[in-house]
Design an enzyme around this catalytic site. Sequence first.
Site, PDB file in Angstrom:
ATOM      1  N   ARG A  78      69.864  49.645  71.594  1.00 25.60           N
ATOM      2  CA  ARG A  78      70.627  48.129  71.528  1.00 25.60           C
ATOM      3  C   ARG A  78      71.241  48.369  69.927  1.00 25.60           C
ATOM      4  O   ARG A  78      72.352  47.825  70.067  1.00 25.60           O
ATOM      5  CB  ARG A  78      69.758  47.190  71.478  1.00 25.60           C
ATOM      6  N   SER A 138      64.023  30.179  73.483  1.00 27.05           N
ATOM      7  CA  SER A 138      64.673  31.408  74.180  1.00 27.05           C
ATOM      8  C   SER A 138      64.338  31.302  75.729  1.00 27.05           C
ATOM      9  O   SER A 138      65.207  32.058  76.381  1.00 27.05           O
ATOM     10  CB  SER A 138      64.647  32.516  73.321  1.00 27.05           C
ATOM     11  N   HIS A 181      71.948  41.700  69.689  1.00 31.85           N
ATOM     12  CA  HIS A 181      72.547  42.198  70.953  1.00 31.85           C
ATOM     13  C   HIS A 181      73.959  42.380  70.891  1.00 31.85           C
ATOM     14  O   HIS A 181      74.901  41.871  70.235  1.00 31.85           O
ATOM     15  CB  HIS A 181      72.416  40.986  71.912  1.00 31.85           C
ATOM     16  N   HIS A 193      69.827  38.148  67.984  1.00 34.46           N
ATOM     17  CA  HIS A 193      69.264  37.915  69.218  1.00 34.46           C
ATOM     18  C   HIS A 193      67.805  37.897  69.142  1.00 34.46           C
ATOM     19  O   HIS A 193      67.234  37.029  70.127  1.00 34.46           O
ATOM     20  CB  HIS A 193      69.697  38.931  70.158  1.00 34.46           C
ATOM     21  N   ARG A 212      63.488  46.348  69.426  1.00 35.91           N
ATOM     22  CA  ARG A 212      62.620  46.068  70.716  1.00 35.91           C
ATOM     23  C   ARG A 212      63.476  46.638  71.826  1.00 35.91           C
ATOM     24  O   ARG A 212      64.750  46.547  71.933  1.00 35.91           O
ATOM     25  CB  ARG A 212      62.627  44.492  70.670  1.00 35.91           C
ATOM     26  N   GLU A 226      67.847  48.806  82.142  1.00 31.53           N
ATOM     27  CA  GLU A 226      68.460  48.312  80.891  1.00 31.53           C
ATOM     28  C   GLU A 226      68.402  49.343  79.727  1.00 31.53           C
ATOM     29  O   GLU A 226      67.709  50.402  80.189  1.00 31.53           O
ATOM     30  CB  GLU A 226      68.114  47.018  80.232  1.00 31.53           C
TER      31      GLU A 226
HETATM   32  P1  FAD Z   1      60.492  30.206  72.737  1.00 31.30           P
HETATM   33  O1  FAD Z   1      60.697  30.720  74.002  1.00 31.30           O
HETATM   34  O2  FAD Z   1      61.808  30.598  71.985  1.00 31.30           O
HETATM   35  O3  FAD Z   1      59.995  29.165  72.593  1.00 31.30           O
HETATM   36  C1  FAD Z   1      59.745  28.536  71.360  1.00 31.30           C
HETATM   37  C2  FAD Z   1      59.111  27.046  71.574  1.00 31.30           C
HETATM   38  O4  FAD Z   1      58.432  26.613  70.389  1.00 31.30           O
HETATM   39  C3  FAD Z   1      59.961  26.151  72.096  1.00 31.30           C
HETATM   40  O5  FAD Z   1      59.378  25.460  73.043  1.00 31.30           O
HETATM   41  C4  FAD Z   1      60.335  25.237  71.037  1.00 31.30           C
HETATM   42  O6  FAD Z   1      60.707  23.824  71.358  1.00 31.30           O
HETATM   43  C5  FAD Z   1      59.024  25.343  70.235  1.00 31.30           C
HETATM   44  N1  FAD Z   1      59.145  25.008  68.802  1.00 31.30           N
HETATM   45  C6  FAD Z   1      59.656  25.584  67.738  1.00 31.30           C
HETATM   46  N2  FAD Z   1      59.507  25.075  66.710  1.00 31.30           N
HETATM   47  C7  FAD Z   1      58.832  23.972  66.825  1.00 31.30           C
HETATM   48  C8  FAD Z   1      58.234  22.975  65.867  1.00 31.30           C
HETATM   49  N3  FAD Z   1      58.570  22.875  64.685  1.00 31.30           N
HETATM   50  N4  FAD Z   1      57.712  21.971  66.504  1.00 31.30           N
HETATM   51  C9  FAD Z   1      57.468  22.064  67.828  1.00 31.30           C
HETATM   52  N5  FAD Z   1      57.841  23.025  68.633  1.00 31.30           N
HETATM   53  C10 FAD Z   1      58.595  24.011  68.038  1.00 31.30           C
HETATM   54  N6  FAD Z   1      63.664  38.738  76.527  1.00 31.30           N
HETATM   55  C11 FAD Z   1      63.314  39.567  77.647  1.00 31.30           C
HETATM   56  O7  FAD Z   1      62.068  40.251  77.669  1.00 31.30           O
HETATM   57  N7  FAD Z   1      64.082  39.671  78.602  1.00 31.30           N
HETATM   58  C12 FAD Z   1      65.315  39.118  78.682  1.00 31.30           C
HETATM   59  O8  FAD Z   1      65.891  39.185  79.781  1.00 31.30           O
HETATM   60  C13 FAD Z   1      65.578  38.558  77.673  1.00 31.30           C
HETATM   61  N8  FAD Z   1      66.886  37.573  77.676  1.00 31.30           N
HETATM   62  C14 FAD Z   1      67.056  36.653  76.485  1.00 31.30           C
HETATM   63  C15 FAD Z   1      68.211  36.152  76.634  1.00 31.30           C
HETATM   64  C16 FAD Z   1      68.753  35.238  75.625  1.00 31.30           C
HETATM   65  C17 FAD Z   1      69.938  34.682  75.561  1.00 31.30           C
HETATM   66  C18 FAD Z   1      67.821  35.050  74.508  1.00 31.30           C
HETATM   67  C19 FAD Z   1      68.109  34.314  73.556  1.00 31.30           C
HETATM   68  C20 FAD Z   1      66.638  35.874  74.559  1.00 31.30           C
HETATM   69  C21 FAD Z   1      66.323  36.816  75.236  1.00 31.30           C
HETATM   70  N9  FAD Z   1      65.132  37.360  75.295  1.00 31.30           N
HETATM   71  C22 FAD Z   1      64.772  38.323  76.419  1.00 31.30           C
HETATM   72  C23 FAD Z   1      63.980  37.164  74.467  1.00 31.30           C
HETATM   73  C24 FAD Z   1      63.068  36.327  74.958  1.00 31.30           C
HETATM   74  O9  FAD Z   1      63.618  35.432  75.695  1.00 31.30           O
HETATM   75  C25 FAD Z   1      62.189  35.714  73.739  1.00 31.30           C
HETATM   76  O10 FAD Z   1      62.043  36.505  72.582  1.00 31.30           O
HETATM   77  C26 FAD Z   1      60.945  34.799  74.379  1.00 31.30           C
HETATM   78  O11 FAD Z   1      61.429  34.036  75.234  1.00 31.30           O
HETATM   79  C27 FAD Z   1      60.506  34.102  73.145  1.00 31.30           C
HETATM   80  O12 FAD Z   1      59.445  33.386  74.011  1.00 31.30           O
HETATM   81  P2  FAD Z   1      58.434  32.500  72.826  1.00 31.30           P
HETATM   82  O13 FAD Z   1      57.385  31.628  73.738  1.00 31.30           O
HETATM   83  O14 FAD Z   1      57.846  33.260  71.652  1.00 31.30           O
HETATM   84  O15 FAD Z   1      59.415  31.451  72.346  1.00 31.30           O
HETATM   85  C1  SIN Z   2      69.491  40.917  78.095  1.00 30.94           C
HETATM   86  O1  SIN Z   2      69.554  40.566  79.299  1.00 30.94           O
HETATM   87  O2  SIN Z   2      70.549  41.605  77.757  1.00 30.94           O
HETATM   88  C2  SIN Z   2      68.575  40.652  77.305  1.00 30.94           C
HETATM   89  C3  SIN Z   2      67.223  41.327  77.345  1.00 30.94           C
HETATM   90  C4  SIN Z   2      66.484  41.233  76.249  1.00 30.94           C
HETATM   91  O3  SIN Z   2      66.916  40.794  75.324  1.00 30.94           O
HETATM   92  O4  SIN Z   2      65.325  41.938  76.450  1.00 30.94           O
END
Ligand code: FAD
Ligand code: SIN
Length: 506
Positions: free
Chosen positions: A277, A43, A231, A336, A371, A115
């Site tokens: 949200r 994500s 979302h 989301h 959240r 936001e």
């Molecule tokens: P991720 O970024 O999802 O990374 C997971 C990693 O794990 C990836 O590298 C994947 O390849 C790896 N992985 C998974 N399973 C395996 C496996 N079995 N073996 C090896 N590797 C694996 N949050 C905000 O705070 N602000 C925002 O503006 C915002 N906008 C968003 C917009 C979108 C479209 C989305 C979907 C989410 C948004 N969020 C936002 C939420 C936020 O992006 C995520 O909660 C956050 O990035 C999660 O980070 P993470 O490091 O936990 O996981």
């Molecule tokens: C958004 O930009 O609307 C997503 C932000 C979030 O998931 O925190």
Amino acid sequence: MTDRVVHADAVIIGGGVAGLSAALSLAGDVVLVSKAKFGTGGSTPSAQGGIAVALADGDSPELHARDTLAVGAGINDHAAVDVLTNEGPARVRQLIMQGAQFDRDAAGRLQFGREAGHGRDRILHANGDATGAEIMRAMSAAVSQRDNVAVHDSTYAVDLLLDRGRVAGLVAIGPGGETIHYATSAVVLATGGIGRLYSHTTNSLEVTGDGLAMAARAGARLIDLEFVQFHPTALVSELDPMPLITEALRGAGAILVDQQGHRYMAAIHPDAELAPRDVVARANWELLEAGGAAYLDATQAVGDAFPERFPTVLAAARRAGLDPRTQPLPVSPAAHYFMGGVDVDGFGRTSISGLWAIGEVSATGAHGANRLASNSLLEGLVFGARAATSVGCSLLPPPALVAVPTVELVSAPSVIAELRSVMWQQVGLIRDAVGLASAVVRLEDLGRQLGDGSGEAANMALAARLVALAARDRTESRGAHYRSDHPEMKDATRRAYSQPTLVTVA
Ligand code: FAD
Ligand code: SIN
């Protein structure tokens, strides 16, 4: 049969904001395993609106904490909220030092957006609405500079290996299909959320609940599994994942209108489009379920400024043949974010010795039942670094080499399509006992159809069943968990589970 054994002091599974944050803070021989190509996937690169942090003049961690708690619907862990909001500013400054470039005004001052649920402008953003991509760029470049971190990408982590109840390693499938045995006493799960369990989601293909399922199979304590955030505004199109139409647009004044052009949110909540949200998402769901349509109209609020301020949304709309400068965009709710996950303490420690969890796969309790927008990038940053401190202090002895089970990855597209549809219809925004009971039965059946194999499909089946069971068992409504048969809020207890028995343990 193992093709290769890799020894490491610690293995991080996941290369999003949380995994990268841990990698940048860990000493020793570290391997970062990611099923996606390094710098992509999950994500983090798709994050749009930004990162919430109390750095603006007149803001403070206390005010940020107050908003986080107000939206969290009464079950946030207050200590986790304090950590998030107090340590956030230093971590974001560090991220800027590492090279992340957030948008600034003509005088060079950081610009803060707004936001839903935030009492003030507090959201740092990059390239308008491409914040995640910039954070990913800067952090993965910094990790690439570190001699102690080996990146094994296109490598799929299958399962944890345990020895007498503690972590002894990890089995994975490498890019060439080879079985890799990581021998390590410290595994950090940073695998992200569960969005792909739903037919309508903003989450990318990798977000299949692998870490949650791995932790569950290992017997780790899980918590808050009923709390899935939807979302309100994903673009209605043929695309999967559904393109997100960032909440920052509503922060900039965009409004929601129905098919008659009537603005409906003002009658539902005093904060109208900037209501929490879950409130906006349910309003949109009900409108769509009643046969209507929801549109986000940013023509007046943003109009010609789209290319500069919201280029990601503009590009996504254009891919769907729409122009948000002149047309309202058709929107729908979409799965989301996952507030639940692997139960952790303030340093990412799970109930299993040698296992940490950070980012979206973990449940720190900071988000409660809902959240606050843009708090999750911050959580990954802050708790990723804290977990690294804890791993570093644990002085774990090298593990014994344990037997590695045979791995058979199963793929079952039709089973998964049905699972995603069941989750969307019956374990989605508005739930009830009849739908949840039927979902549990169907999900168990679908799980049986997959047999004993491993991999994403098996993980999705397990994770879906866990979410459905937790939703069935919380007979009240709170935050993102809404039960039409129990609309009242009456039990502010966080519920934890241990596999395989799925008994409530707290
Ligand atoms: P991720 O970024 O999802 O990374 C997971 C990693 O794990 C990836 O590298 C994947 O390849 C790896 N992985 C998974 N399973 C395996 C496996 N079995 N073996 C090896 N590797 C694996 N949050 C905000 O705070 N602000 C925002 O503006 C915002 N906008 C968003 C917009 C979108 C479209 C989305 C979907 C989410 C948004 N969020 C936002 C939420 C936020 O992006 C995520 O909660 C956050 O990035 C999660 O980070 P993470 O490091 O936990 O996981
Ligand atoms: C958004 O930009 O609307 C997503 C932000 C979030 O998931 O925190």
